[in-house]
Design a protein around this motif. Sequence first.
Motif, PDB file in Angstrom:
ATOM      1  N   HIS A  40       0.819  -1.215   0.000  1.00  0.00           N
ATOM      2  CA  HIS A  40       0.000   0.000   0.000  1.00  0.00           C
ATOM      3  C   HIS A  40       0.850   1.261   0.000  1.00  0.00           C
ATOM      4  O   HIS A  40       0.484   2.282   0.571  1.00  0.00           O
ATOM      5  N   THR A  41       2.013   1.212  -0.627  1.00  0.00           N
ATOM      6  CA  THR A  41       2.931   2.340  -0.629  1.00  0.00           C
ATOM      7  C   THR A  41       3.427   2.573  -2.055  1.00  0.00           C
ATOM      8  O   THR A  41       3.661   1.610  -2.786  1.00  0.00           O
TER       9      THR A  41
ATOM     10  N   ILE B  98      -1.936   8.789  -0.793  1.00  0.00           N
ATOM     11  CA  ILE B  98      -0.968   7.821  -1.303  1.00  0.00           C
ATOM     12  C   ILE B  98       0.185   7.757  -0.328  1.00  0.00           C
ATOM     13  O   ILE B  98       0.880   8.748  -0.100  1.00  0.00           O
ATOM     14  N   LYS B  99       0.402   6.609   0.247  1.00  0.00           N
ATOM     15  CA  LYS B  99       1.457   6.472   1.247  1.00  0.00           C
ATOM     16  C   LYS B  99       2.811   6.444   0.550  1.00  0.00           C
ATOM     17  O   LYS B  99       2.968   5.838  -0.506  1.00  0.00           O
ATOM     18  N   LEU B 100       3.773   7.107   1.173  1.00  0.00           N
ATOM     19  CA  LEU B 100       5.095   7.241   0.566  1.00  0.00           C
ATOM     20  C   LEU B 100       6.199   6.649   1.429  1.00  0.00           C
ATOM     21  O   LEU B 100       7.370   6.925   1.207  1.00  0.00           O
ATOM     22  N   GLY B 101       5.856   5.866   2.418  1.00  0.00           N
ATOM     23  CA  GLY B 101       6.892   5.303   3.271  1.00  0.00           C
ATOM     24  C   GLY B 101       7.301   6.276   4.359  1.00  0.00           C
ATOM     25  O   GLY B 101       6.583   7.229   4.661  1.00  0.00           O
ATOM     26  N   PHE B 112       1.054  11.545   0.293  1.00  0.00           N
ATOM     27  CA  PHE B 112       0.463  12.579  -0.538  1.00  0.00           C
ATOM     28  C   PHE B 112      -1.020  12.648  -0.232  1.00  0.00           C
ATOM     29  O   PHE B 112      -1.673  11.625  -0.060  1.00  0.00           O
TER      30      PHE B 112
END
Lengths: 60, 157
Positions: A40-41, B98-101, B112
């Motif tokens: 999910h990244t 939106i996951k970016l770590g 984001f």
Amino acid sequence: MGVPKRKTSKMRLRTRKASHRWQAPQLGKCPQCGSSVPPHTACPSCGYYKGRQVLTVEGA
Amino acid sequence: MRHQKKTVKLGRTAEHRKALLANQVCSLIEHQRIKTTLAKAKAVRPLAEKMVTLGKQGSLHARRTALSVLRQKDAVKKLFDEIAPRSANRNGGYTRIIKLGQRKSDAAPVAFLEWVDAAAVVEEAAPDGKSKKRKSGKGEPSEAKPPRKSKKSEPNE
């Protein structure tokens, strides 16, 4: 005062400690570039997520 | 007990939090996409979507309600004139996270936050943003470089 009646055996100790073992994070594969990505990244190496570019990666 | 209290407090007092969220929503309206911590993105999201709902109503009353929350006239104008109309046939779910770590400095999860209906708009602004980023990243091993356009440089918070 309450005190332990028995010495903790090596097996008992190690069985207990075994549950504290480190586990590697679960990683998936980026369908775009094939590098390992957390689920999910957005992929940190190619900037893709769900089949489209979401961010610009330097040097990608 | 915290049962059923849904407010994300973010370690701030009420007025500090309200100001932060309003600023974040205004930045989101202005830049179409913001990069922030995952916790803040999740906190901003409901407010941003409520503002879009106000924008879709379009009435003077809705406009004043939005202004009382956001406190920035140009942001409210853009919200009502651009952002709300393009989400006209979408019932909620106007934003995307939106996951970016994790961030390198403090390992905070970063994400984001962007408008779902803004994708085409943001992608058009790609070339200059990309060239700006490419300068710093020289000597890149050319992997399967996708011909797809990337988004413009991301404003932070």
